[in-house]
Design a protein around this motif. Structure first.
Motif, short mmCIF file in Angstrom:
data_model
loop_
_atom_site.label_atom_id
_atom_site.label_comp_id
_atom_site.label_asym_id
_atom_site.label_seq_id
_atom_site.Cartn_x
_atom_site.Cartn_y
_atom_site.Cartn_z
N ARG A 43 -8.16 -2.38 -3.74
CA ARG A 43 -7.27 -1.34 -3.21
C ARG A 43 -7.83 -0.83 -1.89
NH1 ARG A 43 -5.66 2.69 -8.09
NH2 ARG A 43 -4.12 1.33 -9.01
N ASP A 86 -5.08 4.17 -0.20
CA ASP A 86 -4.47 4.38 -1.52
C ASP A 86 -5.25 5.43 -2.30
OD1 ASP A 86 -2.51 2.54 -1.04
OD2 ASP A 86 -3.45 0.94 -2.21
N ALA A 104 2.04 7.45 3.46
CA ALA A 104 2.05 6.23 2.65
C ALA A 104 3.04 5.20 3.19
CB ALA A 104 2.39 6.57 1.21
N SER A 160 2.02 1.67 1.17
CA SER A 160 1.19 1.92 0.00
C SER A 160 2.08 2.27 -1.20
CB SER A 160 0.22 3.07 0.29
OG SER A 160 -0.41 3.49 -0.87
N ALA A 177 1.07 2.54 -4.29
CA ALA A 177 0.35 3.52 -5.11
C ALA A 177 0.50 4.92 -4.54
CB ALA A 177 -1.13 3.14 -5.21
N GLY A 178 0.45 5.04 -3.23
CA GLY A 178 0.60 6.34 -2.59
C GLY A 178 1.99 6.91 -2.78
#
Length: 88
Positions: A6, A10, A59, A64, A66-67
């Motif tokens: 990652r 993130d 993000a 991203s 995940a963000g």
């Protein structure tokens, strides 16, 4: 730079969103002792919501996932509280 597959972005975005969600969910547990931190947090509580779109905008250019998903966590904390406030 990647850490464990990652990117560090993130990790920063996820921890920022988790911090905002925790502050919004647990603000009543902050003691009002030295420096009146409980009152200070309650005063700035509405402004914590501004951090969520900022994290989302950070993000997006980084793509991203995940963000962006982490930005939904503070929203999930805020919506039930808002619904309770409307019914009372």
């Amino acid at each position: 730079m990647t850490v464990g597959g990652r990117s560090s972005w993130d990790a920063w975005l996820v921890s920022g969103a988790a911090g905002v969600a925790a502050a919004r969910a647990l603000h009543s547990a902050v003691p009002n002792g030295v420096g009146r931190l409980g009152s200070l947090l309650e005063t700035f509580l509405p402004w914590l919501g501004v951090a969520v779109p900022v994290l989302g905008c950070l993000a997006l250019p980084k793509r991203s996932r995940a963000g962006l998903l982490a930005c939904l966590v503070p929203l999930a904390v805020w919506l039930p509280a808002r619904a309770r406030a409307r019914t009372t």
